[in-house]
Design an enzyme around this catalytic site. Structure first.
Site, short mmCIF file in Angstrom:
data_model
loop_
_atom_site.label_atom_id
_atom_site.label_comp_id
_atom_site.label_asym_id
_atom_site.label_seq_id
_atom_site.Cartn_x
_atom_site.Cartn_y
_atom_site.Cartn_z
N CYS A 80 -7.16 -0.55 1.66
CA CYS A 80 -6.92 -0.93 3.05
C CYS A 80 -7.24 0.25 3.97
O CYS A 80 -7.55 1.36 3.51
CB CYS A 80 -5.47 -1.38 3.24
SG CYS A 80 -4.28 -0.02 3.26
N GLU A 110 13.41 0.70 -21.06
CA GLU A 110 13.22 -0.73 -21.34
C GLU A 110 12.52 -0.91 -22.68
O GLU A 110 11.57 -0.20 -22.99
CB GLU A 110 12.36 -1.41 -20.28
CG GLU A 110 12.96 -1.54 -18.89
CD GLU A 110 12.01 -2.29 -17.96
OE1 GLU A 110 11.15 -3.04 -18.45
OE2 GLU A 110 12.12 -2.10 -16.73
N CYS A 125 0.84 -1.19 0.00
CA CYS A 125 0.00 0.00 0.00
C CYS A 125 0.88 1.25 0.00
O CYS A 125 1.69 1.44 0.92
CB CYS A 125 -0.90 0.00 1.22
SG CYS A 125 -1.79 1.57 1.43
N ASN A 185 10.11 1.03 -9.80
CA ASN A 185 10.02 0.46 -11.14
C ASN A 185 8.56 0.44 -11.57
O ASN A 185 7.71 -0.16 -10.91
CB ASN A 185 10.55 -0.98 -11.15
CG ASN A 185 10.48 -1.61 -12.53
OD1 ASN A 185 11.21 -1.23 -13.43
ND2 ASN A 185 9.57 -2.57 -12.71
N GLU A 186 8.27 1.16 -12.66
CA GLU A 186 6.92 1.15 -13.25
C GLU A 186 5.83 1.35 -12.19
O GLU A 186 5.00 0.47 -11.94
CB GLU A 186 6.68 -0.15 -14.03
CG GLU A 186 7.61 -0.31 -15.21
CD GLU A 186 7.36 -1.59 -16.00
OE1 GLU A 186 7.75 -1.64 -17.19
OE2 GLU A 186 6.77 -2.55 -15.43
N GLU A 234 9.63 -14.48 -15.61
CA GLU A 234 9.99 -13.90 -16.91
C GLU A 234 11.15 -14.64 -17.57
O GLU A 234 11.88 -14.07 -18.37
CB GLU A 234 10.33 -12.42 -16.73
CG GLU A 234 9.13 -11.59 -16.30
CD GLU A 234 9.39 -10.11 -16.33
OE1 GLU A 234 9.00 -9.46 -17.31
OE2 GLU A 234 9.98 -9.60 -15.35
N LYS A 235 11.24 -15.94 -17.31
CA LYS A 235 12.35 -16.70 -17.88
C LYS A 235 12.25 -16.86 -19.39
O LYS A 235 13.24 -17.18 -20.05
CB LYS A 235 12.46 -18.08 -17.21
CG LYS A 235 11.23 -18.96 -17.30
CD LYS A 235 11.47 -20.26 -16.55
CE LYS A 235 10.19 -21.10 -16.45
NZ LYS A 235 9.21 -20.50 -15.53
N PHE A 236 11.06 -16.65 -19.96
CA PHE A 236 10.93 -16.74 -21.41
C PHE A 236 10.92 -15.37 -22.08
O PHE A 236 10.62 -15.25 -23.27
CB PHE A 236 9.67 -17.53 -21.79
CG PHE A 236 9.72 -18.96 -21.33
CD1 PHE A 236 10.78 -19.80 -21.70
CD2 PHE A 236 8.74 -19.48 -20.51
CE1 PHE A 236 10.84 -21.12 -21.27
CE2 PHE A 236 8.79 -20.80 -20.07
CZ PHE A 236 9.84 -21.62 -20.45
N HIS A 237 11.23 -14.32 -21.32
CA HIS A 237 11.37 -12.98 -21.88
C HIS A 237 12.73 -12.89 -22.57
O HIS A 237 13.74 -13.34 -22.05
CB HIS A 237 11.27 -11.95 -20.76
CG HIS A 237 11.07 -10.54 -21.22
ND1 HIS A 237 12.04 -9.84 -21.91
CD2 HIS A 237 10.01 -9.70 -21.09
CE1 HIS A 237 11.59 -8.62 -22.17
NE2 HIS A 237 10.36 -8.52 -21.69
#
Length: 692
Positions: free
Chosen positions: A183, A330, A138, A172-173, A378-381
């Site tokens: 909450c 990126e 939060c 990041n982003e 993200e191993k296939f990125h």
């Protein structure tokens, strides 16, 4: 301890450090920055030596480090372990690689989740979102804010003077994967934000129209965030909650930024935007807070026009930067991993994508990531160093791209300019997404893409602007579907037209004010006087229904939408030939003493937008240069030279008439330049006459 009493719903002033003391661009590397996210913590240290060797081969000069490393840097509250990061930064520096050092606050460690379950994000359905995925806590939680400021401060104290570090990368982003929380911390913060915005509950009731459906509040303590409810929520409340949620994230950034600015060596601070793909973030506000604008962009690979949408994203990012150079933080070397079908890029596409961003103002191009991960979500990125290693097409193209960007070093600092602007307003997007509108087919993003795509096909460069911005420098401004428009912004558009501008307004624009209340002037709002008409009634169409248009623009068609328009001075360029508004105005033009306002009362297809803009260009004096066979041409200007980027997105070789020096090959060009299919050429020419 962070003090809630100091909160303000609007953008805060910049940090006490003078802006003059902080650079707007890192001192190194020179020229066009090239590199990517570097995550050495995923690998044995023996791999690091191979990494820096390969970075040298590829011409990498800038890497982002530490983005997701909070758990390693601070394995327990207040216990910092920097040894591994010391070794990484020293190694990179010895090999001539500069560092964009991140604060890792997008990845809260397990101990913070465990100790502060009250800081877990609660979604609109009341679910508490814990650890185990991409991190999110939060943003209103004091515990999260205190911990984020502490790790940022520790990094600043240790590394601000490290010679490898040339800039800071906060978080990041922001807004991904979640941008809103319900909450108890958020409830309290929302009330504080409302108190600062409205002052008292009576002003809030008036702004939100709570007399409708008996929603009147007796005190601000009765107000909660707009979470799950029995039916449609108050749209004015939802709009302010979107503003609040964005402001809370931005305050988190500012808290970290100010700690970094206070360090002994004052380096530029950024955070990576997602210009057209982060609907919950108002980047016009964020752009005022960063020292330089940076952006992440990933193709929607299955779209045939993905390269056009890339151009739109880059143009919006440049506009957020105020025309100044910006950093592509990126993008991908090939496929991503989160789309339904993750298409690999074809040969040459990576360089073409990268150089399209550069053509539109980027002075740096980085990838996610340096080395492909063996584990995790993200191993296939794709990556700069793919799973298959360096004996691959992707690696060879990475190294070639690094060499090309070095050849383009002189382009850095030049500007991409435009005479046409398109309105883009996140607050209007938020209001338009509130639901219960006259048609589910209303779509601001679709209309923006439709008009932008025609500008691209016409070879017309454009900026994006907020409706309240200074528009004096543009020949033409387009409002694709600006549902929310304040009276002040409407006056700004009216002043622009009366001062000689050309304004194109598409349907469902200017309908509501900043509180999502229908303007007192009616459905056409304060723009009615500018357009020379009033909208009497909306007449949305059935799902597959189309309407024919006849008139001076030729035989056209529309779908989704029609309106009953009453003229008040405007001339008709096209009538509805059938449908619910048969015989009524469909496209109009209102000439003022100096400028002209155009209005479109239906959803025109590509042919219709082409015909309309052709007429508008003629009055505005906009020169078109349609790309032949997919040859996109973009220009960057400097004081002593201009640079023409020719990007061939087609399947056949194309020619461009130009004189100068082709920078990627060093060859002289005397008239005709050949651009092979899928390739890019960049020519230094004489300065543009208007820029001398």
């Amino acid at each position: 301890m962070w003090d809630r009493a100091h909160k303000c719903p609007r953008s805060r002033e910049r940090s006490p450090v003078s802006d003059a003391d902080i650079a707007s661009w890192p001192a190194a590397p020179r020229g066009i920055a090239f590199g990517g996210d570097y995550n050495p913590e995923q690998w044995d240290e023996r791999v690091w030596l191979d990494d820096v060797r390969l970075m040298g081969e590829a011409g990498v000069g800038l890497v982002s480090v530490g983005i997701f490393s909070w758990a390693l840097l601070e394995p327990a509250p207040g216990r910092f372990e920097f040894g591994w990061l010391d070794r990484v930064l020293d190694l990179l520096h010895r090999h001539g690689v500069s560092v964009d050092l991140a604060t890792p606050t997008a990845a809260p460690p397990a101990w913070l989740y465990e100790a502060h379950r009250d800081a877990w994000v609660v979604d609109a359905d009341g679910r508490r979102l814990g650890p185990g995925s991409r991190g999110a806590m939060c943003p209103s939680s004091p515990a999260y804010r205190d911990a984020a400021v502490a790790i940022a401060g520790a990094l600043a104290q240790r590394y601000a003077e490290h010679p490898a570090v040339v800039m800071w990368h906060v978080h990041n982003e922001y807004g991904a994967p979640v941008s809103q929380c319900h909450c108890e911390h958020s409830q309290q913060a929302f009330r504080a934000w409302l108190r600062a915005r409205f002052g008292d509950v009576d002003a809030l009731n008036a702004a939100w129209g709570t007399a409708f459906w008996g929603q009147t509040y007796a005190s601000l303590e009765q107000v909660r965030t707009p979470a799950a409810a029995a039916t449609m929520l108050n749209p004015s409340q939802r709009l302010d909650y979107a503003r609040f949620s964005d402001a809370e994230l931005r305050e988190c950034f500012v808290l970290e930024r100010d700690v970094l600015h206070a360090a002994a060596r004052r380096l530029p601070v950024t955070t990576n935007f997602m210009a057209t793909s982060s609907p919950g973030t108002d980047y016009w506000q964020w752009a005022r807070e960063v020292d330089l604008v940076s952006n992440d962009h990933y193709l929607t690979a299955e779209r045939d026009d993905a390269h056009v949408m890339l151009a739109m994203d880059a143009d919006l990012t440049r506009s957020l930067a105020g025309g100044r150079p910006w950093l592509l933080m990126e993008h991908s070397t090939s496929a991503v991993n989160w789309q339904p079908r993750n298409l690999a890029k074809r040969a040459g596409e990576m360089a073409r994508n990268t150089l399209s961003h550069v053509a539109r103002g980027a002075d740096g191009a980085l990838f996610f990531q340096w080395r492909a991960s063996r584990r995790g979500a993200e191993k296939f990125h794709s990556a700069m160093v793919p799973h298959a290693g360096t004996d691959t097409r992707v690696w060879r193209e990475v190294a070639e791209l690094g060499a090309d960007l070095e050849r383009l070093a002189e382009v850095a600092g030049s500007r991409t300019r435009a005479e046409v602007a398109v309105l883009w307003d996140w607050e209007s997007n938020w209001a338009a997404a509130s639901g219960w509108h006259p048609s589910v087919d209303l779509d601001q993003r679709e209309r923006t893409e439709a008009f932008y795509s025609q500008l691209w096909r016409d070879g017309v460069s454009c900026d994006f602007v907020h409706p309240g911005d200074d528009l004096a420098g543009y020949r033409l401004v387009i409002a694709p579907q600006t549902y929310l428009l304040s009276a002040q912004s409407a006056k700004n558009l009216d002043d622009y037209v009366r001062s000689g501008g050309q304004l194109v307004v598409s349907y469902f624009s200017g309908v509501v004010d900043e509180h999502d209340a229908v303007h007192p002037e009616g459905l056409s709002g304060p723009l009615g006087a500018t357009l020379g008409l009033r909208v009497e009634e909306f007449a949305p169409l059935r799902e597959t229904q189309q309407v024919r248009l006849t008139g001076a623009l030729g035989e056209l068609s529309g779908d989704v939408w029609a309106e009953h328009v009453v003229l008040d001075g405007a001339e008709v360029l096209a009538h509805f030939a059938d449908g619910p508004a048969t015989g009524g105005p469909a496209v109009t033009r209102q000439r003022h003493e100096a400028g002209t306002a155009w209005y479109v009362a239906t959803r025109l297809g590509a042919c219709g937008i082409e015909a309309l803009l052709a007429a508008v260009y003629a009055e505005a004096g906009v020169v078109t240069a349609p790309p032949a066979g997919g040859l996109e041409v973009v220009r960057r200007d400097a004081a002593e030279a201009s640079y023409v980027f020719a990007l061939n997105h087609g399947e056949e070789e194309q020619e461009l008439l130009v004189h100068g020096t082709e920078l990627l090959s060093g060859a002289a060009v005397a008239g005709r330049l050949s651009v092979p299919a899928g390739s890019v050429r960049v020519v230094r020419t004489d300065p543009h006459p208007s820029r001398r």
